[in-house]
Scaffold this motif. Structure first.
Motif, PDB file in Angstrom:
ATOM      1  N   LEU A 205       0.692  -1.217   0.135  1.00  0.00           N
ATOM      2  CA  LEU A 205       0.010  -0.095  -0.010  1.00  0.00           C
ATOM      3  C   LEU A 205       0.800   1.076   0.029  1.00  0.00           C
ATOM      4  O   LEU A 205       1.506   1.609   0.801  1.00  0.00           O
ATOM      5  N   LEU A 206       0.900   2.002  -1.297  1.00  0.00           N
ATOM      6  CA  LEU A 206       2.027   2.778  -1.321  1.00  0.00           C
ATOM      7  C   LEU A 206       1.027   4.423  -1.187  1.00  0.00           C
ATOM      8  O   LEU A 206       0.413   4.583  -1.862  1.00  0.00           O
ATOM      9  N   ILE A 207       1.659   5.126  -0.010  1.00  0.00           N
ATOM     10  CA  ILE A 207       1.262   6.252   0.317  1.00  0.00           C
ATOM     11  C   ILE A 207       2.007   7.240  -0.158  1.00  0.00           C
ATOM     12  O   ILE A 207       3.192   7.334   0.104  1.00  0.00           O
ATOM     13  N   SER A 208       1.372   8.156  -0.860  1.00  0.00           N
ATOM     14  CA  SER A 208       2.427   9.129  -1.609  1.00  0.00           C
ATOM     15  C   SER A 208       1.484  10.404  -2.162  1.00  0.00           C
ATOM     16  O   SER A 208       0.427  10.224  -2.444  1.00  0.00           O
ATOM     17  N   HIS A 209       2.055  11.796  -1.953  1.00  0.00           N
ATOM     18  CA  HIS A 209       1.459  12.759  -2.452  1.00  0.00           C
ATOM     19  C   HIS A 209       1.963  12.964  -3.911  1.00  0.00           C
ATOM     20  O   HIS A 209       1.449  14.012  -4.548  1.00  0.00           O
ATOM     21  N   ASP A 210       2.803  12.046  -4.426  1.00  0.00           N
ATOM     22  CA  ASP A 210       3.423  12.378  -5.574  1.00  0.00           C
ATOM     23  C   ASP A 210       3.027  11.467  -6.718  1.00  0.00           C
ATOM     24  O   ASP A 210       3.456  10.444  -6.784  1.00  0.00           O
ATOM     25  N   LEU A 211       2.368  11.964  -7.517  1.00  0.00           N
ATOM     26  CA  LEU A 211       1.693  11.129  -8.790  1.00  0.00           C
ATOM     27  C   LEU A 211       2.958  10.577  -9.536  1.00  0.00           C
ATOM     28  O   LEU A 211       2.909   9.481 -10.169  1.00  0.00           O
ATOM     29  N   GLY A 212       4.395  11.302  -9.616  1.00  0.00           N
ATOM     30  CA  GLY A 212       5.456  10.787 -10.350  1.00  0.00           C
ATOM     31  C   GLY A 212       5.924   9.418  -9.666  1.00  0.00           C
ATOM     32  O   GLY A 212       6.000   8.607 -10.373  1.00  0.00           O
ATOM     33  N   VAL A 213       5.906   9.458  -8.317  1.00  0.00           N
ATOM     34  CA  VAL A 213       6.472   8.211  -7.547  1.00  0.00           C
ATOM     35  C   VAL A 213       5.091   6.893  -7.782  1.00  0.00           C
ATOM     36  O   VAL A 213       5.685   5.930  -8.228  1.00  0.00           O
ATOM     37  N   VAL A 214       4.215   7.302  -7.677  1.00  0.00           N
ATOM     38  CA  VAL A 214       3.066   6.563  -8.149  1.00  0.00           C
ATOM     39  C   VAL A 214       2.954   5.838  -9.476  1.00  0.00           C
ATOM     40  O   VAL A 214       2.841   4.573  -9.672  1.00  0.00           O
ATOM     41  N   ALA A 215       3.297   6.559 -10.515  1.00  0.00           N
ATOM     42  CA  ALA A 215       3.456   6.045 -12.003  1.00  0.00           C
ATOM     43  C   ALA A 215       4.559   5.228 -11.977  1.00  0.00           C
ATOM     44  O   ALA A 215       4.450   4.028 -12.751  1.00  0.00           O
ATOM     45  N   GLU A 216       5.641   5.175 -11.061  1.00  0.00           N
ATOM     46  CA  GLU A 216       6.779   4.371 -11.358  1.00  0.00           C
ATOM     47  C   GLU A 216       6.345   2.981 -10.801  1.00  0.00           C
ATOM     48  O   GLU A 216       7.124   2.031 -11.243  1.00  0.00           O
ATOM     49  N   LEU A 217       5.466   2.962  -9.785  1.00  0.00           N
ATOM     50  CA  LEU A 217       5.460   1.603  -9.061  1.00  0.00           C
ATOM     51  C   LEU A 217       3.991   0.919  -9.072  1.00  0.00           C
ATOM     52  O   LEU A 217       3.825  -0.158  -8.858  1.00  0.00           O
TER      53      LEU A 217
END
Ligand SMILES: Nc1ncnc2c1ncn2[C@@H]1O[C@H](COP(=O)(O)OP(=O)(O)O)[C@@H](O)[C@H]1O
Ligand SMILES: [Mg+2]
Length: 313
Positions: A205-217
């Motif tokens: 469960l990847l919690i992030s404010h950063d869609l760039g990080v989300v796109a990677e994973l």
């Protein structure tokens, strides 16, 4: 199979009953990476902490959280202690907060192994070295003797991941795992998480404010705004065909090669207790109509596996 299933999760301030997270439902399959994304203050971290049953005092949760078919809210403290750091582990933005400065990293990783496997400390230290190797720490045997302050930020985050793996988790909650790191180190940690999902069939469960990080994973993405889900889709679908005006605004604020000026999102997330009556995004929304200020849209399906909370898309 669903590994984790949140059903109508509500998180609120106990005293005033002020809602923070409202009727949040999502699920994570075995080996899947689901991202919870949204600006700061949307309720992402508290959602992660609710799953661990580690909410700060004064904050409470209701609803259902099924993990491997069992409702975590119905487990005893003792059963929960066995799951926490065992089948479910969590890592945070700043490893210095979770690492103890007065013990070596070998001691701290071995401690988790002893706790969850009932093995001797000597055996645990050997296993700790192989965990450090697994998370990409060079010269792991020597590193066992290092103290947290002797390591770089990236290496400390790797130690945290090794400690998380020590309980042999099937779910890792990673709350802003790369936010404190610079870009190259960030990419290396994301690569490590991707590898661990493959080799260990680890769900994240990847919690992030950063869609760039989300796109990677991420495999799938759940976009949160002001304590509720506003859009959910596969990662590919979300980036190809974003529907909610909030998701679109987040995407437009992403830095892109060849694009000079960012279209920063203006305004901020309304805090709990000061959320508008209708759609919580209405005040910042470029396409809001009269109805949006009076009535909150419900989450509805729009295409295969794509959910959106908006009247006008
Ligand atoms: N211990 C707490 N007591 C009261 N309010 C809190 C507490 N922790 C967080 N909040 C509030 O709950 C909201 C959601 O917080 P959080 O889950 O940390 O958001 P995110 O991780 O998305 O930035 C924020 O408005 C925050 O101010
Ligand atoms: Mg947070």
């Amino acid at each position: 199979m669903k590994l984790l299933e949140a059903k109508d999760l509500n998180i609120f301030l106990a005293k005033s009953r002020t809602p923070i997270v409202e009727n949040l439902s999502f699920d994570v399959a075995s080996g899947e990476i689901l991202a919870l994304v949204g600006e700061s203050g949307c309720g992402k971290s508290l959602t992660g902490l609710a799953i661990m049953r580690l909410l700060p005092s004064g904050v409470e949760a209701r609803g259902k959280l099924f993990f491997q078919g069992k409702n975590l809210f119905e487990l005893s403290q003792e059963e929960m202690r066995a799951i926490r750091g065992g089948r479910i582990a969590m890592i945070f933005q700043d490893p210095m907060v979770s690492l103890n400065p007065v013990f070596t990293v070998g001691y701290q990783v071995a401690e988790v192994l002893v706790l969850h496997q009932k093995i001797s400390f000597k055996k645990a230290l050997e296993q700790a070295a192989s965990l450090l190797a697994e998370v990409g720490i060079p010269a792991p045997k020597e590193r066992l003797k290092s103290y947290p302050h002797e390591l770089s930020g990236g290496m400390r985050q790797r130690v945290m991941i090794a400690m998380a793996l020590a309980g042999n988790p099937s779910l890792l909650i990673a709350d802003e795992p790369t936010t404190a790191l610079d870009v190259t180190i960030q990419a290396q940690i994301l690569e490590l998480l991707r590898k661990l999902r493959e080799t260990r069939d680890l769900a994240i469960l990847l919690i992030s404010h950063d869609l760039g990080v989300v796109a990677e994973l991420a495999d799938r993405v759940a976009v949160m705004y002001a304590g509720r889900l506003v859009e959910q889709a596969s990662c590919v679908e979300l980036f190809k065909n974003p529907l909610h005006p909030y998701t679109k605004a987040l995407l437009e604020a992403l830095p892109q090669p060849g694009k000079k000026s960012l279209k920063a999102l203006s305004g901020h997330v309304p805090p709990p207790g000061a959320r508008p009556k209708g759609c919580k995004f209405s005040e910042r929304c470029p396409i809001a109509q009269k109805r949006c200020f009076e009535e909150e849209p419900s989450l509805r399906a729009s295409g295969d596996g794509h959910l959106v909370r908006c009247f006008y898309v």
